[in-house]
Design an enzyme around this catalytic site. Structure first.
Site, PDB file in Angstrom:
ATOM      1  N   GLU A  39       0.725  -1.111   0.148  1.00  0.00           N
ATOM      2  CA  GLU A  39      -0.001   0.062   0.133  1.00  0.00           C
ATOM      3  C   GLU A  39       0.765   1.221  -0.139  1.00  0.00           C
ATOM      4  OE1 GLU A  39      -2.781   0.519   3.360  1.00  0.00           O
ATOM      5  OE2 GLU A  39      -3.536   2.511   2.559  1.00  0.00           O
ATOM      6  N   ARG A 264       5.784 -12.836   9.144  1.00  0.00           N
ATOM      7  CA  ARG A 264       6.140 -11.725   8.821  1.00  0.00           C
ATOM      8  C   ARG A 264       7.690 -11.447   9.761  1.00  0.00           C
ATOM      9  NH1 ARG A 264       2.394  -7.604   8.867  1.00  0.00           N
ATOM     10  NH2 ARG A 264       3.977  -6.056   9.029  1.00  0.00           N
ATOM     11  N   LYS A 274       4.795   0.483   9.336  1.00  0.00           N
ATOM     12  CA  LYS A 274       4.850   1.871   8.819  1.00  0.00           C
ATOM     13  C   LYS A 274       3.877   3.080   9.493  1.00  0.00           C
ATOM     14  CE  LYS A 274       3.212   0.085   4.709  1.00  0.00           C
ATOM     15  NZ  LYS A 274       2.337  -0.036   3.435  1.00  0.00           N
TER      16      LYS A 274
HETATM   17  P1  ATP Z   1       3.098  -2.395   8.019  1.00  0.00           P
HETATM   18  O1  ATP Z   1       2.380  -3.470   8.887  1.00  0.00           O
HETATM   19  O2  ATP Z   1       4.499  -2.272   8.099  1.00  0.00           O
HETATM   20  O3  ATP Z   1       2.266  -1.475   7.808  1.00  0.00           O
HETATM   21  P2  ATP Z   1       1.725  -3.408   5.845  1.00  0.00           P
HETATM   22  O4  ATP Z   1       1.507  -5.023   5.960  1.00  0.00           O
HETATM   23  O5  ATP Z   1       0.544  -2.841   5.884  1.00  0.00           O
HETATM   24  O6  ATP Z   1       3.125  -3.028   6.570  1.00  0.00           O
HETATM   25  P3  ATP Z   1       1.643  -3.333   2.703  1.00  0.00           P
HETATM   26  O7  ATP Z   1       2.190  -2.389   2.076  1.00  0.00           O
HETATM   27  O8  ATP Z   1       0.377  -3.973   2.970  1.00  0.00           O
HETATM   28  O9  ATP Z   1       2.259  -3.042   4.389  1.00  0.00           O
HETATM   29  O10 ATP Z   1       2.832  -4.770   2.738  1.00  0.00           O
HETATM   30  C1  ATP Z   1       3.043  -5.129   1.387  1.00  0.00           C
HETATM   31  C2  ATP Z   1       3.393  -6.383   1.538  1.00  0.00           C
HETATM   32  O11 ATP Z   1       4.525  -6.709   2.474  1.00  0.00           O
HETATM   33  C3  ATP Z   1       2.374  -7.361   2.020  1.00  0.00           C
HETATM   34  O12 ATP Z   1       2.147  -8.421   1.338  1.00  0.00           O
HETATM   35  C4  ATP Z   1       2.632  -7.696   3.487  1.00  0.00           C
HETATM   36  O13 ATP Z   1       2.308  -8.899   3.963  1.00  0.00           O
HETATM   37  C5  ATP Z   1       4.149  -7.724   3.270  1.00  0.00           C
HETATM   38  N1  ATP Z   1       4.970  -7.265   4.642  1.00  0.00           N
HETATM   39  C6  ATP Z   1       4.563  -6.114   5.288  1.00  0.00           C
HETATM   40  N2  ATP Z   1       5.617  -6.144   6.606  1.00  0.00           N
HETATM   41  C7  ATP Z   1       6.051  -7.357   6.540  1.00  0.00           C
HETATM   42  C8  ATP Z   1       7.121  -7.967   7.338  1.00  0.00           C
HETATM   43  N3  ATP Z   1       7.490  -7.434   8.546  1.00  0.00           N
HETATM   44  N4  ATP Z   1       7.584  -9.087   7.085  1.00  0.00           N
HETATM   45  C9  ATP Z   1       7.319  -9.730   5.929  1.00  0.00           C
HETATM   46  N5  ATP Z   1       6.396  -9.072   4.846  1.00  0.00           N
HETATM   47  C10 ATP Z   1       5.913  -7.959   5.264  1.00  0.00           C
END
Ligand code: ATP
Ligand code: MG
Length: 563
Positions: A39, A264, A274
């Site tokens: 996102e 994760r 984020k």
């Molecule tokens: P955050 O929790 O940091 O806000 P998010 O999951 O909301 O991260 P996205 O932009 O939706 O952020 O993430 C894009 C992709 O990266 C998604 O498929 C998510 O599952 C993966 N992702 C995010 N954080 C991690 C992590 N710590 N380890 C592995 N994959 C991750």
């Protein structure tokens, strides 16, 4: 005898095992198509790198494809600034999506059409309850839900309201569109989840075209389906969203990607969300998204980590189904291993102590040969100037050395790296009793660092010639947080209370060997005995700035043992 390995033998983790089983069974015609779906509401972090390596790496390994798709359903939090940085960071990691760059917002028309279909099929309805009432009605997983009084509106009435929602006839929050599934499901995601909400907001791509926006859960699975994704890899917290995604896909009768969840990445001594990273940036607690202490890709790039090290790290930690906390030291070890091979060695003194070689002529200087990288013969050698006044590290001298201190002290002899043996003859102090310089003699017979008579010394010190040295500011970094898991702080405490006040130490007045002035921003080098460093972007002609990327050894582990 060489044999092509069977697919079963090449999978190193469960995601790849699933893919190999699917291929063997001919599922999706053996195709592998993944995507990385960020996102665009912030900069990418090391956790995302794990997901990028997994998605793009899987496509590479199985001769498939990987899309870059921006899941941009939330106009208020998203921005082109983030889109640009995400593209750039994925490329930096070494991956390419060719022409397969997509935006969920490109599917808004299709999603809208599908929503109308669900309404017509009696599987979605417009709810005019307040968000509080909706929340209360959904109750908790262990309690029965309460159906909305609007749940039994006719498809005609729903369609009319939904079209008017789209036409902008209502204010934010007046109505939502909900899927009609099961208000008593133990899975909260199935208790008539919201599909659309009204938001009179400008979107970074669709502009003012829409005033209703699809919820992420209504968008994500269909976007994967539209793109023909075969394996929709996501993190564990989406495990109980899967039944909802499956439900939508089944109702619509469209291509069904297989969702696979993995754990994760979490790292010690940092935060990886984020929202929290944004809070650090907005609160001025770090200098920006690219502060070298940040776990963002921007931060580690500036810090001097390489994409190769990041990929090696992601390989090493593997892919599992269990949430855990990875020791930051594992990441730092991957960085060290990589930099050790690629970095040339140079000499730099962070906290200079002046050394006068009393038997070396005042007006003389000479050039000595120094090896650039003992790990890589092709890196060759360079010349470094030697003269009467030098700097060594303050730490490398003690007036009253304890037993285990083998470096310089009164009457002692040590080797200066690539130069000569020197012996300390006199310690000079100021009126306050502080050491201002030390006087040594050198042995011209030991040029290059060895004594012809075979005598040994117990220490080799790095040094620079005072007359030739360049000045620099050197930034030393430590953990951003003082505690291992800032995501889990004691009750009543704020995670930001645990920021490490010493995470950045700026050393001004460091003295570097002359060639270190020639490096461009981002170039990496090893300062002998001190660690790996790179030129920071704050460097100006009058102010050279180096970042310490990582120490030579895991000094933190050592410190822990001592305590
Ligand atoms: P955050 O929790 O940091 O806000 P998010 O999951 O909301 O991260 P996205 O932009 O939706 O952020 O993430 C894009 C992709 O990266 C998604 O498929 C998510 O599952 C993966 N992702 C995010 N954080 C991690 C992590 N710590 N380890 C592995 N994959 C991750
Ligand atoms: Mg997300």
């Amino acid at each position: 005898m060489s044999e092509t390995p069977t697919p079963e033998k090449t999978a190193t983790h469960f995601v790849h095992k699933i893919i190999e089983q699917d291929q063997a069974a001919g599922k999706h015609d053996g195709r592998v198509h993944t995507r990385f779906p960020p996102e665009p509401n912030g900069y990418l972090h090391i956790g995302h790198a794990k997901s990028i390596c997994l998605n793009f790496g899987t496509a590479e390994k199985y001769s498939g494809k990987c899309n870059l798709r921006f899941d941009d359903t939330n106009p208020e939090a998203e921005d082109v600034e983030y889109v640009d940085s995400i593209r750039d960071d994925v490329r930096w990691l070494g991956f390419d999506w060719d022409d397969r760059e997509f935006f969920a917002s490109d599917y808004f028309d299709q999603l809208y059409e599908w929503a109308e279909k669900l309404i017509q099929d009696g599987k979605a309805y417009v709810d005019s309850s307040s968000l509080e009432d909706i929340r209360a009605g959904r109750a908790g997983w262990d309690k029965a839900g309460q159906e909305s009084p609007y749940r039994n509106r006719t498809p005609e009435e729903n369609l009319d309201l939904f079209r008017r929602m789209k036409a902008g006839e209502f204010q934010d929050g007046e109505h939502v569109l909900r899927a009609k599934i099961d208000m008593n499901s133990p899975n909260m995601n199935l208790r008539d989840p919201i599909m659309y909400r009204i938001r009179h907001a400008h979107h970074h791509r669709t502009g003012d075209k829409w005033c209703i926006y699809p919820i992420y859960d209504w968008t994500h699975g269909q976007s994967d389906s539209i793109e023909g994704i075969t394996h929709s890899i996501c993190t564990l917290e989406f495990e109980n969203h899967r039944p909802l995604y499956d439900w939508y896909i089944e109702q619509l009768g469209i291509h069904h990607p297989q969702q696979i969840e993995f754990a994760r990445l979490n790292l010690t001594y940092t935060v990886m969300s984020k929202r929290k990273l944004l809070e650090l940036v907005k609160g001025g607690l770090v200098s920006g998204w690219d502060d070298p202490r940040m776990p963002t890709i921007r931060g580690i790039r500036r810090r001097g980590y390489t994409p190769e090290a990041m990929r090696a790290f992601c390989d090493e930690i593997g892919v599992t189904k269990y949430n855990s906390l990875t020791d930051l030291a594992v990441l730092e070890n991957a960085v060290r291993a990589d930099l050790n091979k690629r970095c040339e060695r140079r000499m730099a003194v962070l906290n200079p102590l002046k050394v006068v070689i009393t038997n070396y002529p005042d007006d003389k200087s000479e050039m000595l040969q120094a090896v650039n990288n003992p790990e890589d013969e092709s890196a060759g050698s360079r010349e470094i100037p030697f003269s009467r006044v030098l700097y060594i590290e303050q730490d490398d001298f003690m007036e009253n050395p304890p037993k285990k201190f083998f470096r310089l002290g009164p009457g002692r002899e040590v080797r200066l790296r690539y130069a000569f043996f020197i012996k300390c003859e006199e310690v000079i102090k100021n009126d306050d009793g502080e050491i201002t310089e030390i006087h040594c003699t050198y042995d011209p017979e030991t040029r290059g660092g060895n004594a012809p008579d075979g005598r040994k010394v117990k220490a080799t010190l790095h040094w620079v010639s005072a007359a030739h040295a360049v000045d620099a500011e050197v930034r030393l970094y430590d953990h951003l947080f003082e505690i291992e898991n800032p995501a889990d702080v004691p009750e009543g405490k704020d995670w930001k209370d645990f920021l490490n006040p010493n995470s950045l130490v700026k050393v001004t007045g460091a003295k570097l060997e002359p060639s270190l002035k020639e490096l461009g921003i981002g170039e990496r080098v090893q300062f002998e005995r001190l660690g790996y460093f790179c030129v920071d972007k704050d460097t100006k002609p009058e102010n050279l700035v180096y970042n310490r990327t990582v120490t030579l050894k895991d000094t933190w582990a050592k410190a822990k043992k001592k305590r």
